[in-house]
Design a protein around this motif. Structure first.
Motif, PDB file in Angstrom:
ATOM      1  N   GLN A 170       0.999  -1.025  -0.045  1.00 52.33           N
ATOM      2  CA  GLN A 170       0.033  -0.096   0.202  1.00 52.33           C
ATOM      3  C   GLN A 170       0.975   1.088  -0.022  1.00 52.33           C
ATOM      4  OE1 GLN A 170      -3.287  -0.167  -0.036  1.00 52.33           O
ATOM      5  NE2 GLN A 170      -3.759   1.780  -0.265  1.00 52.33           N
ATOM      6  N   VAL A 171       0.591   2.167  -0.993  1.00 54.14           N
ATOM      7  CA  VAL A 171       1.524   3.196  -1.246  1.00 54.14           C
ATOM      8  C   VAL A 171       0.715   4.564  -1.272  1.00 54.14           C
ATOM      9  CG1 VAL A 171       3.292   4.700  -2.356  1.00 54.14           C
ATOM     10  CG2 VAL A 171       3.393   1.991  -2.228  1.00 54.14           C
ATOM     11  N   GLU A 172       0.141   5.228  -0.187  1.00 55.39           N
ATOM     12  CA  GLU A 172      -0.580   6.342  -0.208  1.00 55.39           C
ATOM     13  C   GLU A 172      -1.950   5.762  -0.899  1.00 55.39           C
ATOM     14  OE1 GLU A 172       0.044   8.854   1.291  1.00 55.39           O
ATOM     15  OE2 GLU A 172       2.217   8.583   1.492  1.00 55.39           O
ATOM     16  N   GLU A 173      -2.284   6.512  -1.964  1.00 55.85           N
ATOM     17  CA  GLU A 173      -3.802   6.122  -2.795  1.00 55.85           C
ATOM     18  C   GLU A 173      -3.674   4.752  -3.616  1.00 55.85           C
ATOM     19  OE1 GLU A 173      -3.421  10.837  -3.252  1.00 55.85           O
ATOM     20  OE2 GLU A 173      -1.947   9.180  -2.883  1.00 55.85           O
ATOM     21  N   LEU A 174      -2.394   4.221  -3.624  1.00 53.73           N
ATOM     22  CA  LEU A 174      -2.410   3.028  -4.654  1.00 53.73           C
ATOM     23  C   LEU A 174      -2.151   1.855  -3.865  1.00 53.73           C
ATOM     24  CD1 LEU A 174       0.145   4.551  -7.293  1.00 53.73           C
ATOM     25  CD2 LEU A 174      -2.484   4.572  -7.236  1.00 53.73           C
ATOM     26  N   HIS A 175      -2.654   0.811  -4.493  1.00 58.13           N
ATOM     27  CA  HIS A 175      -2.458  -0.745  -4.020  1.00 58.13           C
ATOM     28  C   HIS A 175      -2.032  -1.470  -4.806  1.00 58.13           C
ATOM     29  CE1 HIS A 175      -4.179  -3.990  -1.281  1.00 58.13           C
ATOM     30  NE2 HIS A 175      -4.472  -4.595  -2.483  1.00 58.13           N
TER      31      HIS A 175
END
Length: 320
Positions: A170-175
């Motif tokens: 999980q990176v901020e808004e991205l999966h």
């Protein structure tokens, strides 16, 4: 696991485990449950994914109260519950417990990789390798039975393949979901850049999923909420040179060259004559020592350099 006694895994035990309240024997029982069946791991991964896409801010969970409300409506064994039913009915109950598991400041199950002083290269419990520049942070469960982690900042990942247990980041808004590959992620206030060195990754934002293959990069615009995928050019690879120590310059201004070299080798480089920043350089480096890199740069442009600890000064006349 079927030929030995074990503590039955049900909803109550699972919530106690996620809330960090399970005893050693109970934790071992759940570890065995995860190891016994890929479907069990997938169920748990789906629950974590549901939390990652919509978990509220952290607050300490009351697992007993949550379970009492949940159990009033549902009383089926965990191992027989379909994944989709779990996601719909249990996500609201478990999201706080999942948050507690991964984010409680002093939780016994939490691990943290953090470096402010140097580039960090570490091996994760599954033998995947992560490289992070100073100031970046990776959080994950110490057991790492389900390969889920959260990144803040930037990181280069060389993921060990496991078809039955995908690596989820999980990176901020991205999966980001990956079976086995090497890729770099860089977050900035305006965008998130995912560059794939080999293999492929699936990047999910909301309900949209984009597959990014080797040699391509995905840019997510955090202002416009748009995604674009392009080829990774030679200069683009300099973004993750801090991990590979491979640098590519083709007619690049010296100011750009020293910026990338400074990041790659974790040093401070200053041009005493700002006009030398307009000098252009074409060369490649592949893991050579910093002294060699500086020798090539300054000799090519008729400049000089001095080193004082972690600080490097490049001086000389501007190029004509």
């Amino acid at each position: 696991m079927s030929d030995k006694e074990y503590i039955p895994v049900d909803e109550t035990l699972l919530i106690r485990y996620l809330a960090g309240e399970a005893g050693p024997g109970e934790a071992m029982a759940i570890d065995d449950w995860l190891d016994a069946d890929a479907a069990n791991r997938e169920t748990f991964r789906q629950l974590q994914q549901a939390w990652e896409q919509g978990a509220p801010a952290y607050r300490a969970p009351d697992a007993r109260a949550e379970w009492e409300r949940f159990a009033a409506k549902h009383q089926r064994p965990v191992r027989r519950m379909p994944v989709k039913w779990w996601m719909a009915a249990a996500a609201a109950v478990l999201c706080i417990a999942l948050a507690y598991l991964l984010w409680a400041p002093h939780g016994s199950n939490q691990a943290q990789l953090l470096s402010h002083q140097a580039i960090l290269r570490d091996t994760l419990p599954d033998r995947s390798v992560v490289v992070m520049p100073p100031g970046s942070e990776l959080l994950f469960d110490k057991r790492f039975r389900v390969r889920t982690a959260q990144l803040k900042g930037e990181g280069y990942f060389d993921v060990r393949p496991d078809e039955n247990n995908p690596f989820v980041l999980q990176v901020e808004e991205l999966h980001i979901r990956v079976l086995g590959t090497a890729f770099n992620i860089r977050t900035a206030p305006d965008d998130i850049l995912v560059q794939v060195n080999n293999g492929a990754v699936a990047v999910q934002h909301g309900t949209e999923e984009t597959v990014v293959k080797a040699g391509r990069q995905l840019r997510y615009d955090r202002i416009r909420h748009t995604i674009t995928v392009t080829e990774v050019t030679a200069p683009d690879k300099n973004v993750f040179a801090y991990a590979t120590q491979q640098l590519h310059f083709q007619g690049a201004p010296l100011r750009d060259v020293v910026r990338e070299v400074a990041k790659t080798y974790n040093v401070n480089i200053v041009l005493s004559n700002e006009k030398t920043g307009d000098c252009r350089l074409s060369t490649d480096f592949n893991g050579q020592p910093l002294a060699y890199v500086l020798d090539v740069i300054t000799a090519s442009l008729g400049l000089q350099y001095t080193i004082n600890g972690n600080d490097i000064n490049i001086s000389g006349n501007e190029c004509r």
